[in-house]
Design a protein around this motif. Sequence first.
Motif, PDB file in Angstrom:
ATOM      1  N   SER A 179       0.848  -1.181   0.000  1.00 13.92           N
ATOM      2  CA  SER A 179       0.000   0.000   0.000  1.00 13.92           C
ATOM      3  C   SER A 179       0.885   1.232   0.000  1.00 13.92           C
ATOM      4  CB  SER A 179      -0.911  -0.001   1.234  1.00 13.92           C
ATOM      5  OG  SER A 179      -1.647   1.190   1.296  1.00 13.92           O
ATOM      6  N   THR A 181      -0.477   4.334  -0.548  1.00 12.60           N
ATOM      7  CA  THR A 181      -1.329   5.493  -0.335  1.00 12.60           C
ATOM      8  C   THR A 181      -0.871   6.227   0.913  1.00 12.60           C
ATOM      9  OG1 THR A 181      -3.183   4.280  -1.292  1.00 12.60           O
ATOM     10  CG2 THR A 181      -3.694   6.265  -0.029  1.00 12.60           C
ATOM     11  N   TYR A 186      -5.328   8.469   2.762  1.00 11.11           N
ATOM     12  CA  TYR A 186      -6.159   7.346   3.201  1.00 11.11           C
ATOM     13  C   TYR A 186      -7.245   7.814   4.164  1.00 11.11           C
ATOM     14  CZ  TYR A 186      -7.534   3.294   5.967  1.00 11.11           C
ATOM     15  OH  TYR A 186      -8.260   2.358   6.633  1.00 11.11           O
ATOM     16  N   GLU A 189      -9.900   9.916   2.314  1.00 13.65           N
ATOM     17  CA  GLU A 189     -10.802   9.074   1.522  1.00 13.65           C
ATOM     18  C   GLU A 189     -11.763   8.314   2.420  1.00 13.65           C
ATOM     19  OE1 GLU A 189      -8.646   6.562  -1.058  1.00 13.65           O
ATOM     20  OE2 GLU A 189      -7.926   8.172  -2.344  1.00 13.65           O
ATOM     21  N   TYR A 197      -7.257  11.216  -5.633  1.00 13.27           N
ATOM     22  CA  TYR A 197      -7.589   9.841  -5.998  1.00 13.27           C
ATOM     23  C   TYR A 197      -9.087   9.686  -6.255  1.00 13.27           C
ATOM     24  CZ  TYR A 197      -2.935   8.097  -4.807  1.00 13.27           C
ATOM     25  OH  TYR A 197      -1.577   7.850  -4.789  1.00 13.27           O
ATOM     26  N   ARG A 201     -10.831   8.636  -9.794  1.00 15.28           N
ATOM     27  CA  ARG A 201     -11.754   7.507  -9.934  1.00 15.28           C
ATOM     28  C   ARG A 201     -13.064   7.960 -10.577  1.00 15.28           C
ATOM     29  NH1 ARG A 201     -10.114   6.676  -4.412  1.00 15.28           N
ATOM     30  NH2 ARG A 201      -8.522   5.048  -4.245  1.00 15.28           N
ATOM     31  N   LYS A 251      -3.464   1.160 -11.320  1.00 17.54           N
ATOM     32  CA  LYS A 251      -3.688   0.087 -10.344  1.00 17.54           C
ATOM     33  C   LYS A 251      -3.634   0.604  -8.911  1.00 17.54           C
ATOM     34  CE  LYS A 251       1.069  -1.614  -9.746  1.00 17.54           C
ATOM     35  NZ  LYS A 251       1.023  -1.584  -8.285  1.00 17.54           N
ATOM     36  N   GLY A 254      -7.072   1.189  -7.087  1.00 22.86           N
ATOM     37  CA  GLY A 254      -7.896   0.090  -6.595  1.00 22.86           C
ATOM     38  C   GLY A 254      -8.022  -1.031  -7.597  1.00 22.86           C
ATOM     39  N   GLU A 255      -8.639  -2.115  -7.168  1.00 25.96           N
ATOM     40  CA  GLU A 255      -8.767  -3.306  -8.013  1.00 25.96           C
ATOM     41  C   GLU A 255      -9.640  -3.050  -9.236  1.00 25.96           C
ATOM     42  OE1 GLU A 255     -10.188  -6.446  -5.609  1.00 25.96           O
ATOM     43  OE2 GLU A 255      -8.374  -6.578  -4.361  1.00 25.96           O
ATOM     44  N   ASP A 256     -10.576  -2.096  -9.163  1.00 34.25           N
ATOM     45  CA  ASP A 256     -11.462  -1.818 -10.290  1.00 34.25           C
ATOM     46  C   ASP A 256     -10.799  -0.964 -11.357  1.00 34.25           C
ATOM     47  OD1 ASP A 256     -13.481  -3.229  -9.081  1.00 34.25           O
ATOM     48  OD2 ASP A 256     -14.347  -1.476  -8.094  1.00 34.25           O
TER      49      ASP A 256
END
Length: 433
Positions: A179, A181, A186, A189, A197, A201, A251, A254-256
Amino acid sequence: MAVTKIWNIKDSIVRVVDYAMNPEKTVNDTVLQHDLTQVLDYAENADKTDHFCYVTGINCIPEMAAEQMTMTKLRFGKTGGNVAFHAYQSFRPGEVTADQCHQIGVELAQKLWGSRFEVIVATHLNTGCLHNHFVLNSVSFLDGKRYNDCKTTYREFRRLSDEICREYGLSVVENPQKSKTPRDLYLAEKAGLPTRYNLMRQDIDNALSRSFTERFFYQELQRMGYLVRYDSKRKYNTLQIPGTKHPTRFKTLGEDYTGEAIRRRILQNRTPSRPLSPSPKMRPFISKNSFRGLYLHYCHLLGIIRKNPHPHYSAALRAEVRKAEEYSEQARLLCREQIDTAEQLLSFIEKTQEKIPALVEEREQLYKQISRCEDNNQLPGLIQHRDALTEAIGKLRKDLKNAKLVMERNEKLVDQTNEQEQNKKFSRNKIRY
């Protein structure tokens, strides 16, 4: 599965030692509540560390750990900088018992630091998952050298932890995710605040919703104001807000937002997930010669009616707007507190730093009162008081952050001004000679 982490302590050894050795977190209350014999043994036990209170000192006595660590620093003349290091080792819920957890923690501390440093090992039992806390003196009692907290030592910390867990038949994290971030991002968010970030997104989601090919997707991000680097030969595609120092890998968001996830989401757009709605009816033509047509025509010319009522602002512009909002908050703070000089600003920072711990301690006491409260009539008042304290602490922390940013900016401005004056003097002397 043991998760590990370590960080430095700059303020006080006493505070971190008291936190780690807190009896409310290290005493096994469930045992004391159900076995009278053990309760009597516990009351007669002088140090209370053998069976129920999971605290062990390595190269030091737990009750005198802070004093011994301080004496080590004084002996070698190294009282500044990091005063200690705080680490933890957390296990999956139900995977270990309290005895096993503490035994693993002591064994790990002995192998890592037992030959050179004073360490406190405390097992906390007050949460859903058992975990060990380690308080490590930053200066070695053996040679006076400081503990070097770096990636190499942390990898050794994690490696030994996994090795001991395997010996006890416990699971380990085979491929830990890194990580990168920053902590402030963090927390922002997590609180739902707008960060770069979150904005990235949101823009990526908007671009993906109207993209049917990868090339169009990346070009759409470029039209939105981003600097995008994408190529089949690149290992990681990146995007960057103009004016910022470093690009951001997709990446990282996040995973999406990995390359594979983006390709999958683009392919999903090619297959409609809902039935197509009927095409809207054509608006009737309105002649400019009519009163209504002439009125609408001039409304468009004057900007009262716009073709695009919600224009998209570039990422760089939104970043500048966010900076302007931060500067406005700092200016309002200076005006509200009537701060005109650096001395007044420093005094405000010191006073605010003194207020926060007292309010945090008061809130901790309220949490305890709420958890132990049996009178339902008193409970709403306690909760309301706790929420008011939380709001007050949040405001003070925000004011403290803004005040420190103003102080840092002021110091930079002073340095830049001095440098400019020196350059002017040098230029004048050079012209004379």
